[in-house]
Design a protein around this motif. Structure first.
Motif, PDB file in Angstrom:
ATOM      1  N   ALA A  68      -1.401  -9.063   4.743  1.00  0.00           N
ATOM      2  CA  ALA A  68      -0.916  -8.433   5.688  1.00  0.00           C
ATOM      3  C   ALA A  68      -0.989  -8.760   6.682  1.00  0.00           C
ATOM      4  CB  ALA A  68      -1.913  -7.318   5.481  1.00  0.00           C
ATOM      5  N   SER A  92      -3.367  -6.084  -2.255  1.00  0.00           N
ATOM      6  CA  SER A  92      -2.181  -6.728  -1.412  1.00  0.00           C
ATOM      7  C   SER A  92      -1.463  -5.508  -1.092  1.00  0.00           C
ATOM      8  CB  SER A  92      -2.702  -7.694  -1.213  1.00  0.00           C
ATOM      9  OG  SER A  92      -1.371  -8.904  -1.306  1.00  0.00           O
ATOM     10  N   TYR A  94      -0.334  -3.003  -1.446  1.00  0.00           N
ATOM     11  CA  TYR A  94      -0.755  -1.326  -0.503  1.00  0.00           C
ATOM     12  C   TYR A  94      -1.028  -1.116   0.483  1.00  0.00           C
ATOM     13  CZ  TYR A  94       0.036  -0.311  -5.359  1.00  0.00           C
ATOM     14  OH  TYR A  94       1.062  -0.153  -7.147  1.00  0.00           O
ATOM     15  N   HIS A  95      -0.472  -1.609   1.420  1.00  0.00           N
ATOM     16  CA  HIS A  95      -1.148  -1.987   3.032  1.00  0.00           C
ATOM     17  C   HIS A  95       0.532  -1.242   3.346  1.00  0.00           C
ATOM     18  CE1 HIS A  95      -2.252  -3.819   6.367  1.00  0.00           C
ATOM     19  NE2 HIS A  95      -3.179  -3.040   6.040  1.00  0.00           N
ATOM     20  N   ASN A  96       0.039  -0.436   4.708  1.00  0.00           N
ATOM     21  CA  ASN A  96       0.673  -0.528   5.359  1.00  0.00           C
ATOM     22  C   ASN A  96       1.558  -1.295   6.232  1.00  0.00           C
ATOM     23  OD1 ASN A  96      -0.433   2.239   5.502  1.00  0.00           O
ATOM     24  ND2 ASN A  96      -1.554   2.499   6.845  1.00  0.00           N
ATOM     25  N   SER A  97       1.149  -2.437   6.059  1.00  0.00           N
ATOM     26  CA  SER A  97       2.037  -3.142   7.119  1.00  0.00           C
ATOM     27  C   SER A  97       3.646  -3.627   5.949  1.00  0.00           C
ATOM     28  CB  SER A  97       1.668  -4.704   6.494  1.00  0.00           C
ATOM     29  OG  SER A  97       0.657  -5.123   5.538  1.00  0.00           O
ATOM     30  N   GLN A 221     -11.636   0.700   1.544  1.00  0.00           N
ATOM     31  CA  GLN A 221     -10.513  -0.264   1.744  1.00  0.00           C
ATOM     32  C   GLN A 221     -10.706  -0.276   3.322  1.00  0.00           C
ATOM     33  OE1 GLN A 221      -8.149   3.958   1.499  1.00  0.00           O
ATOM     34  NE2 GLN A 221      -7.263   2.973  -0.543  1.00  0.00           N
ATOM     35  N   SER A 222     -10.208  -1.330   3.295  1.00  0.00           N
ATOM     36  CA  SER A 222     -10.081  -1.576   4.388  1.00  0.00           C
ATOM     37  C   SER A 222      -9.052  -1.322   5.026  1.00  0.00           C
ATOM     38  CB  SER A 222      -9.206  -3.709   4.069  1.00  0.00           C
ATOM     39  OG  SER A 222      -8.366  -3.791   3.582  1.00  0.00           O
ATOM     40  N   GLU A 223      -8.848  -1.361   6.124  1.00  0.00           N
ATOM     41  CA  GLU A 223      -7.585  -0.879   6.985  1.00  0.00           C
ATOM     42  C   GLU A 223      -6.213  -1.078   7.033  1.00  0.00           C
ATOM     43  OE1 GLU A 223      -7.075  -0.478  12.297  1.00  0.00           O
ATOM     44  OE2 GLU A 223      -8.874  -1.625  11.591  1.00  0.00           O
ATOM     45  N   GLY A 224      -5.670  -0.049   6.902  1.00  0.00           N
ATOM     46  CA  GLY A 224      -4.589  -0.305   6.855  1.00  0.00           C
ATOM     47  C   GLY A 224      -4.280   0.076   5.223  1.00  0.00           C
ATOM     48  N   SER A 225      -5.162   0.004   5.036  1.00  0.00           N
ATOM     49  CA  SER A 225      -4.918  -0.294   3.201  1.00  0.00           C
ATOM     50  C   SER A 225      -4.873   1.317   1.912  1.00  0.00           C
ATOM     51  CB  SER A 225      -6.172  -0.624   2.411  1.00  0.00           C
ATOM     52  OG  SER A 225      -5.846  -0.991   1.037  1.00  0.00           O
ATOM     53  N   SER A 227      -4.048   1.971  -1.567  1.00  0.00           N
ATOM     54  CA  SER A 227      -4.993   1.265  -2.927  1.00  0.00           C
ATOM     55  C   SER A 227      -5.684   1.903  -3.106  1.00  0.00           C
ATOM     56  CB  SER A 227      -5.187  -0.155  -3.071  1.00  0.00           C
ATOM     57  OG  SER A 227      -6.871   0.066  -2.068  1.00  0.00           O
TER      58      SER A 227
END
Length: 401
Positions: A68, A92, A94-97, A221-225, A227
């Motif tokens: 990302a 990976s 499944y992230h907004n990016s 979840q990490s930021e932006g994820s 999943s």
């Protein structure tokens, strides 16, 4: 034109670099230092200023799998980012990016590709993996290892090169499960072991169970994820645990049966398992040098695909065939799209069939060598990384028009 290959601990990156070079690209390679903010959770520190300065000078960035932070930098700079999956499903993604217009995402598992299509991504493509058969052929010639038709002095009867998933996320949390839940998942895994696909696992997780698992796994979840616990637990936890069980069971069955006929089973891995019996253990091997030699010098090479790869062809299949090795593999739906079953490789659909076919082809050398030769020629002619990069560049050019 200049391409940056973002390197990490994955195989075949040099073959991709060679393929880009063959298309006239200047190739730059960069491997980011692993500096962890939280190693237990896999959170890394990224020096975005350094990465931005490195990426600024290129026309496109390539990586196996998806990162990302690389996409975000490429998007700000207006530089194309090519992501080519080697894992499925790739969490990976499944992230907004992934909605960044700079992304060109190539997925090797058609099942996962169709799942991602529902997200309506701008540049999403299906593309199988491949291999550099010409490089491997030249390398084996220099090592004085005869061709698949000429080889006589085999070192191994049946070999498997790969992970055993003895260390997996499910076993890490197993002691936190109550007895009822443990017994439930044991039954689910047992049933799925002797059934194809992942349907039983897919249907085993109710909302109530997922709520419990959220507490047990400390899911974050990490930021932006975006999943979810269902995807994570199905694949990362139960999928890898199933792989551990399945590989032990198949290898033990083969080793026991072949031993009765004077044949041996060799395993090359960095992750052995105490439940293995009659299997000769070796350390993991170098991907570029040692692995093709093992594939060529094994009478039979075994592939046991991760069930997480629902329909696609894993990298091991391409690598065995590109090395001129005979391949015995579990059935994957997409195999028939690219190979003639029984002519290029041999497929098994049950443990008993794996045993029967192993014994047959160990005893029928001429047929075995012809199949190995046919598989090698098909990969060399139609499935090189040069051809795959050509497909990628065509997709990019087509979307620029």
């Amino acid at each position: 034109m200049k391409v940056l290959i973002y390197k990490w601990k994955v195989f075949n990156q040099e073959d991709i670099a060679e393929a880009f070079f063959d298309y006239g690209y200047e190739v730059v390679e960069y491997e980011e230092p692993s500096v962890y903010l939280d190693e237990a959770k896999g959170l890394k520190f990224h020096d975005n200023n350094e990465l931005t300065n490195i990426i600024k000078g290129v026309d496109m960035v390539f990586s196996f799998n998806y990162f990302a932070h690389i996409s975000e930098i490429c998007n700000k700079l207006g530089i194309i980012y090519i992501s080519y999956t080697v894992d499925s499903p790739l969490i990976s993604l499944y992230h907004n990016s992934i909605y960044n217009p700079c992304n060109y995402i190539f997925v090797f598992d058609k099942f996962f590709y169709y799942q991602l299509k529902e997200l309506e991504l701008e540049h999403l493509f299906y593309l199988p993996l491949g291999a550099n058969a010409k490089r491997i052929e030249s390398q084996l010639e220099k090592s004085n290892i005869p061709s698949c038709l000429d080889i006589k002095d085999y070192k191994y009867d049946l070999s498997f090169v790969g992970g055993m998933y003895h260390r997996n996320s499910y076993d890490n949390i197993k002691d936190k499960l109550d007895e009822d839940l443990k017994n439930y998942f044991n039954e689910v895994l047992k049933e799925q072991l002797f059934s194809p696909g992942m349907d039983i696992i897919d249907n085993s997780l109710s909302v109530e169970l997922l709520t419990k698992l959220l507490e047990i796994t400390d899911f974050k979840q990490s930021e932006g994820s975006f999943s979810d616990i269902l995807t994570i637990f199905t694949n990362t936890f139960l999928g890898f645990k199933l792989a551990n069980i399945e590989r032990v069971v198949i290898l033990n069955a083969l080793a026991a049966a072949l031993k009765n006929y004077g044949y041996k089973v060799d395993l090359f891995t960095d992750d052995t398992d105490n439940n293995l019996e009659n299997v000769i253990l070796h350390n993991t091997v170098d991907y570029n040098i040692e692995m093709p030699e093992i594939f060529r010098q094994s009478k039979i090479n075994l592939n046991i695909s991760l069930r997480n790869i629902r329909t696609g062809i894993p990298l091991r299949v391409w690598d065995v065939l590109a090395s001129g090795g005979f391949l015995l593999t579990n059935k994957q739906i997409e195999l028939e799209d690219y190979f003639k079953i029984g002519e290029d490789l041999v497929v098994f659909e049950s443990i008993d069939e794996a045993v029967t076919k192993s014994l047959y082809y160990l005893e029928h050398e001429k047929e075995r060598k012809e199949i190995a030769r046919s598989g090698f020629e098909r990969v060399k002619k139609y499935h090189s990384y040069c051809q795959r990069i050509g497909d990628i560049l065509d997709c990019i050019a087509g979307n620029k028009e």
